[in-house]
Design a protein around this motif. Structure first.
Motif, PDB file in Angstrom:
ATOM      1  N   SER A   1       0.827  -1.209   0.000  1.00 22.71           N
ATOM      2  CA  SER A   1       0.000   0.000   0.000  1.00 22.71           C
ATOM      3  C   SER A   1       0.859   1.256   0.000  1.00 22.71           C
ATOM      4  CB  SER A   1      -0.926   0.000   1.215  1.00 22.71           C
ATOM      5  OG  SER A   1      -0.191   0.027   2.418  1.00 22.71           O
ATOM      6  N   SER A   2       2.138   1.133   0.369  1.00 23.15           N
ATOM      7  CA  SER A   2       3.035   2.298   0.380  1.00 23.15           C
ATOM      8  C   SER A   2       3.342   2.811  -1.018  1.00 23.15           C
ATOM      9  CB  SER A   2       4.346   1.941   1.091  1.00 23.15           C
ATOM     10  OG  SER A   2       4.135   1.638   2.442  1.00 23.15           O
ATOM     11  N   GLU A   3       2.985   2.035  -2.061  1.00 24.39           N
ATOM     12  CA  GLU A   3       3.292   2.425  -3.434  1.00 24.39           C
ATOM     13  C   GLU A   3       2.053   2.835  -4.224  1.00 24.39           C
ATOM     14  OE1 GLU A   3       7.379  -0.230  -3.901  1.00 24.39           O
ATOM     15  OE2 GLU A   3       5.620  -0.775  -5.108  1.00 24.39           O
ATOM     16  N   VAL A   4       0.941   3.080  -3.531  1.00 24.10           N
ATOM     17  CA  VAL A   4      -0.292   3.472  -4.210  1.00 24.10           C
ATOM     18  C   VAL A   4      -0.397   5.002  -4.228  1.00 24.10           C
ATOM     19  CG1 VAL A   4      -2.808   3.352  -4.206  1.00 24.10           C
ATOM     20  CG2 VAL A   4      -1.453   1.356  -3.515  1.00 24.10           C
ATOM     21  N   PHE A   5      -0.403   5.568  -5.432  1.00 23.30           N
ATOM     22  CA  PHE A   5      -0.537   7.012  -5.629  1.00 23.30           C
ATOM     23  C   PHE A   5      -1.638   7.271  -6.653  1.00 23.30           C
ATOM     24  CE2 PHE A   5       3.616   6.533  -3.855  1.00 23.30           C
ATOM     25  CZ  PHE A   5       3.881   7.706  -3.154  1.00 23.30           C
ATOM     26  N   SER A   6      -2.121   8.495  -6.672  1.00 20.38           N
ATOM     27  CA  SER A   6      -3.075   8.923  -7.695  1.00 20.38           C
ATOM     28  C   SER A   6      -2.556  10.198  -8.358  1.00 20.38           C
ATOM     29  CB  SER A   6      -4.454   9.206  -7.079  1.00 20.38           C
ATOM     30  OG  SER A   6      -5.006   8.042  -6.511  1.00 20.38           O
ATOM     31  N   TYR A   7      -2.817  10.299  -9.654  1.00 21.61           N
ATOM     32  CA  TYR A   7      -2.502  11.533 -10.389  1.00 21.61           C
ATOM     33  C   TYR A   7      -3.832  12.176 -10.738  1.00 21.61           C
ATOM     34  CZ  TYR A   7      -0.546  14.667 -13.949  1.00 21.61           C
ATOM     35  OH  TYR A   7      -0.183  15.772 -14.680  1.00 21.61           O
ATOM     36  N   THR A   8      -4.129  13.316 -10.115  1.00 24.51           N
ATOM     37  CA  THR A   8      -5.469  13.893 -10.181  1.00 24.51           C
ATOM     38  C   THR A   8      -5.642  14.799 -11.401  1.00 24.51           C
ATOM     39  OG1 THR A   8      -5.032  15.952  -8.957  1.00 24.51           O
ATOM     40  CG2 THR A   8      -5.405  13.940  -7.647  1.00 24.51           C
ATOM     41  N   LYS A   9      -6.882  15.158 -11.661  1.00 20.99           N
ATOM     42  CA  LYS A   9      -7.177  16.048 -12.787  1.00 20.99           C
ATOM     43  C   LYS A   9      -6.774  17.483 -12.492  1.00 20.99           C
ATOM     44  CE  LYS A   9     -10.715  13.233 -14.980  1.00 20.99           C
ATOM     45  NZ  LYS A   9     -12.081  13.146 -15.533  1.00 20.99           N
ATOM     46  N   THR A  10      -6.402  17.772 -11.245  1.00 23.35           N
ATOM     47  CA  THR A  10      -5.844  19.083 -10.914  1.00 23.35           C
ATOM     48  C   THR A  10      -4.317  19.013 -10.812  1.00 23.35           C
ATOM     49  OG1 THR A  10      -6.283  18.623  -8.565  1.00 23.35           O
ATOM     50  CG2 THR A  10      -7.923  19.926  -9.756  1.00 23.35           C
ATOM     51  N   ASN A  11      -3.760  17.931 -11.362  1.00 23.81           N
ATOM     52  CA  ASN A  11      -2.300  17.758 -11.473  1.00 23.81           C
ATOM     53  C   ASN A  11      -1.600  17.568 -10.134  1.00 23.81           C
ATOM     54  OD1 ASN A  11      -2.631  18.051 -14.239  1.00 23.81           O
ATOM     55  ND2 ASN A  11      -2.183  20.245 -14.201  1.00 23.81           N
ATOM     56  N   GLU A  12      -2.278  16.975  -9.201  1.00 18.25           N
ATOM     57  CA  GLU A  12      -1.632  16.592  -7.947  1.00 18.25           C
ATOM     58  C   GLU A  12      -1.178  15.135  -8.056  1.00 18.25           C
ATOM     59  OE1 GLU A  12      -4.442  18.946  -4.702  1.00 18.25           O
ATOM     60  OE2 GLU A  12      -5.158  17.154  -5.743  1.00 18.25           O
ATOM     61  N   LEU A  13      -0.040  14.848  -7.497  1.00 21.25           N
ATOM     62  CA  LEU A  13       0.436  13.481  -7.338  1.00 21.25           C
ATOM     63  C   LEU A  13       0.287  13.192  -5.851  1.00 21.25           C
ATOM     64  CD1 LEU A  13       1.688  11.130  -8.934  1.00 21.25           C
ATOM     65  CD2 LEU A  13       3.937  12.072  -8.372  1.00 21.25           C
ATOM     66  N   ARG A  14      -0.732  12.410  -5.506  1.00 24.01           N
ATOM     67  CA  ARG A  14      -1.118  12.351  -4.099  1.00 24.01           C
ATOM     68  C   ARG A  14      -1.355  10.928  -3.621  1.00 24.01           C
ATOM     69  NH1 ARG A  14      -6.517  15.603  -3.016  1.00 24.01           N
ATOM     70  NH2 ARG A  14      -6.392  14.537  -1.012  1.00 24.01           N
ATOM     71  N   ARG A  15      -1.338  10.824  -2.299  1.00 27.29           N
ATOM     72  CA  ARG A  15      -1.773   9.609  -1.607  1.00 27.29           C
ATOM     73  C   ARG A  15      -3.271   9.789  -1.341  1.00 27.29           C
ATOM     74  NH1 ARG A  15       0.490   4.928  -0.675  1.00 27.29           N
ATOM     75  NH2 ARG A  15       0.242   4.948   1.576  1.00 27.29           N
ATOM     76  N   GLU A  16      -3.641  10.022  -0.101  1.00 19.92           N
ATOM     77  CA  GLU A  16      -5.031  10.328   0.225  1.00 19.92           C
ATOM     78  C   GLU A  16      -5.128  11.773   0.699  1.00 19.92           C
ATOM     79  OE1 GLU A  16      -7.186   7.288   2.341  1.00 19.92           O
ATOM     80  OE2 GLU A  16      -5.889   5.727   1.549  1.00 19.92           O
ATOM     81  N   ASP A  17      -4.528  12.047   1.860  1.00 21.56           N
ATOM     82  CA  ASP A  17      -4.518  13.421   2.360  1.00 21.56           C
ATOM     83  C   ASP A  17      -3.206  14.125   2.065  1.00 21.56           C
ATOM     84  OD1 ASP A  17      -7.087  13.136   3.452  1.00 21.56           O
ATOM     85  OD2 ASP A  17      -6.283  12.225   5.272  1.00 21.56           O
ATOM     86  N   LEU A  18      -2.207  13.392   1.581  1.00 18.29           N
ATOM     87  CA  LEU A  18      -0.888  13.962   1.346  1.00 18.29           C
ATOM     88  C   LEU A  18      -0.600  14.092  -0.141  1.00 18.29           C
ATOM     89  CD1 LEU A  18       1.321  12.028   3.943  1.00 18.29           C
ATOM     90  CD2 LEU A  18       0.067  14.158   4.261  1.00 18.29           C
ATOM     91  N   CYS A  19       0.091  15.175  -0.499  1.00 17.16           N
ATOM     92  CA  CYS A  19       0.472  15.433  -1.887  1.00 17.16           C
ATOM     93  C   CYS A  19       1.995  15.537  -2.002  1.00 17.16           C
ATOM     94  CB  CYS A  19      -0.140  16.742  -2.372  1.00 17.16           C
ATOM     95  SG  CYS A  19      -1.891  16.605  -2.811  1.00 17.16           S
TER      96      CYS A  19
END
Length: 524
Positions: A429-447
């Motif tokens: 789970s430490s390697e799960v990230f999201s790339y958002t439509k507002t250009n954030e590279l984030r976890r859940e609450d952390l960017c």
């Protein structure tokens, strides 16, 4: 009852006696004592030498916010059974918990204190504890129930709840201190609505000096998609509904160690899941279930209970992942299609046996509970859903090195450097990230955040939503992850496991600047 009243009023009048720890002040040891305390710390998981120096009935200051001090409460309220489960707990911490509850609860409101001994092996909490309790509380106010076999915290609480006969159940951990007028706000709120599950505000007691930290702010509970509890700030929408800092605060989840509930409602709601083992996940399960099945969950700023936050547990667990398997049960029963997000973090559990939970599925139907989407939309709309409304999610891989962006297991309650580690193929789970439509590279609450200079470490810090240092552009042509404000890119050059990822001047020909996003959804 007269005996109890006399002891209660005597306790209220007790003044600090100059002994260690009075008024919640810290206690410091000499060198010899500290050496002994250090040698015991791994066993006790807090400073037991300091604890033993402090009076069982030490005085504390009024821990309530000022606006709470003008609050009045009805004279006629339901009574409470306080349930405390312990296993090999240090006697001084356990008994200080009991003394604080008895001394600071009006006798007509405290029906009983039930201590559930979960097969302790420690002799000091055996016959010695029986003798102490019968001597100090000869009227039977404090009762001890002993289990000959290990139940675990969850089943231990159920054993205590079934034995209780008060109107309200209050569960406390075995290393707490209740403060002045802690119980009146709880009983008042439950008397107003029996479907509200109540949590006192939890103040911190140092595990090193046993200092009571007053004036803690108001926070509410959240959760991660790996189904761990988190503390979070009170959302703005909730702040707007409150007229006073003394007002209750609705919370999506609770930590689970300290809470109160109408006893009959607790059992109507299904108690604890009997298929859960030992500890872990039960707090989120009862939080989701309460909200989805017609109840609500609140924190009360006017009810303050101190708690020794310890880095480890002083007792052994079963030789299996109880938190993971318990969480799988709650995901399967309560999270509907959103259980996919749990399995993104715990793919190793997809085929593991978490026991038969058909009775909990039937409970959900019988209670006519709402969907988990309703819960997210109405109770926790701030929750970031890592695979909805994003461009991509999953591992951020550097093929040239075989490394992935990784939190390295750091505590995600504060800022830390972002690292790299060998790609785990979806098993971490430490390697799960999201790339958002507002250009954030984030976890859940952390960017992912950086100041935009070359050769600078990249950090994970709380998302602020204002782009700037937290805006990243993924270039599909070059596969570079570029900092938006300057021509610097994430680079894995010369990195090995557990190193911190750096920014370097962008170089289209550099293979260590090429990254792939595991699951691309909408990269336009």
């Amino acid at each position: 009852m007269r005996y109890r009243r006399e002891r209660y009023y005597k306790a209220q009048l007790r003044q600090p006696n100059g002994k260690p720890g009075e008024l919640g002040e810290p206690v410091y040891l000499n060198e010899e004592e500290q050496t002994k305390a250090d040698s015991l710390f791994s066993k006790e998981t807090f400073n037991v030498i300091v604890s033993n120096k402090i009076a069982m009935d030490r005085t504390l200051r009024d821990a309530r916010p000022n606006e709470c001090k003008s609050q009045t409460y009805p004279t006629k309220l339901p009574n409470a059974s306080v349930v405390i489960v312990f296993c090999n707990e240090a006697p001084s911490a356990l008994l200080r918990t009991v003394h604080s509850v008895v001394n600071r609860s009006p006798p007509n409101y405290l029906h009983e204190v039930i201590l559930v001994d979960d097969a302790s092996e420690r002799p000091e909490v055996g016959p010695e504890l029986d003798e102490y309790v019968s001597r100090v509380w000869p009227d039977g106010l404090v009762k001890i129930i002993r289990s000959k076999e290990r139940l675990g915290l969850i089943r231990g609480k159920m054993k205590g709840a079934r034995a209780a006969t008060g109107d309200v159940l209050i569960f406390l951990d075995a290393h707490c201190e209740a403060t002045f007028m802690w119980i009146e706000p709880i009983l008042t709120r439950i008397s107003q609505d029996r479907t509200i599950v109540i949590c006192p505000m939890i103040d911190s007691i140092s595990d090193k000096t046993l200092q009571y930290f007053y004036g803690g702010g108001v926070a509410v509970g959240g959760f991660t998609w790996s189904l761990h509890f988190t503390w979070r700030g009170v959302p703005e929408r909730e702040m707007k509904t409150r007229k006073s800092s003394a007002d209750p605060v609705r919370s999506p989840t609770m930590a689970g160690g300290l809470f109160a509930v109408d006893r009959s409602y607790f059992f109507e709601l299904g108690g604890y899941d009997p298929g859960m083992d030992v500890w872990g996940g039960e707090n989120l399960e009862i939080s989701f279930r309460t909200w989805m099945c017609g109840g609500s969950l609140e924190f009360l700023p006017c009810s303050r209970v101190g708690h020794i936050f310890r880095a480890a547990h002083p007792y052994s667990f079963l030789q299996k992942d109880t938190h993971g398997l318990n969480s799988k049960r709650l995901a399967e029963v309560w999270m509907d299609d959103y259980k996919r997000l749990y399995y993104i973090h715990r793919s190793d559990l997809m085929d593991k046996d978490a026991g038969d939970y058909s009775d909990r599925v039937q409970l959900r139907k019988r209670l006519n509970c709402k969907s988990f989407k309703w819960y997210l939309d109405n109770v926790y709309p701030e929750k970031f859903i890592l695979d909805e409304g994003v461009r991509a999610y999953g591992m951020v891989q550097n093929p040239a090195t075989g490394l992935c962006l990784d939190t390295l297991g750091k505590d995600e309650k504060s800022q830390f450097n972002l690292g790299v580690f060998s790609c785990q193929g979806g098993k971490s789970s430490s390697e799960v990230f999201s790339y958002t439509k507002t250009n954030e590279l984030r976890r859940e609450d952390l960017c992912v955040d950086a100041i935009g200079r070359a050769d600078v470490s990249v950090t994970l810090t709380f998302c602020h939503g204002h782009k700037g240092n937290q805006e990243w552009i993924y270039d599909k042509a070059t596969k570079q992850i570029k900092h938006y404000t300057l021509t610097v890119c994430l680079d894995a050059r010369d990195l090995k496991n557990s190193d911190t990822v750096k920014l370097q001047q962008c170089d289209d020909s550099s293979i260590t600047q090429k990254w792939t996003l595991e699951k691309e959804l909408d990269m336009n």
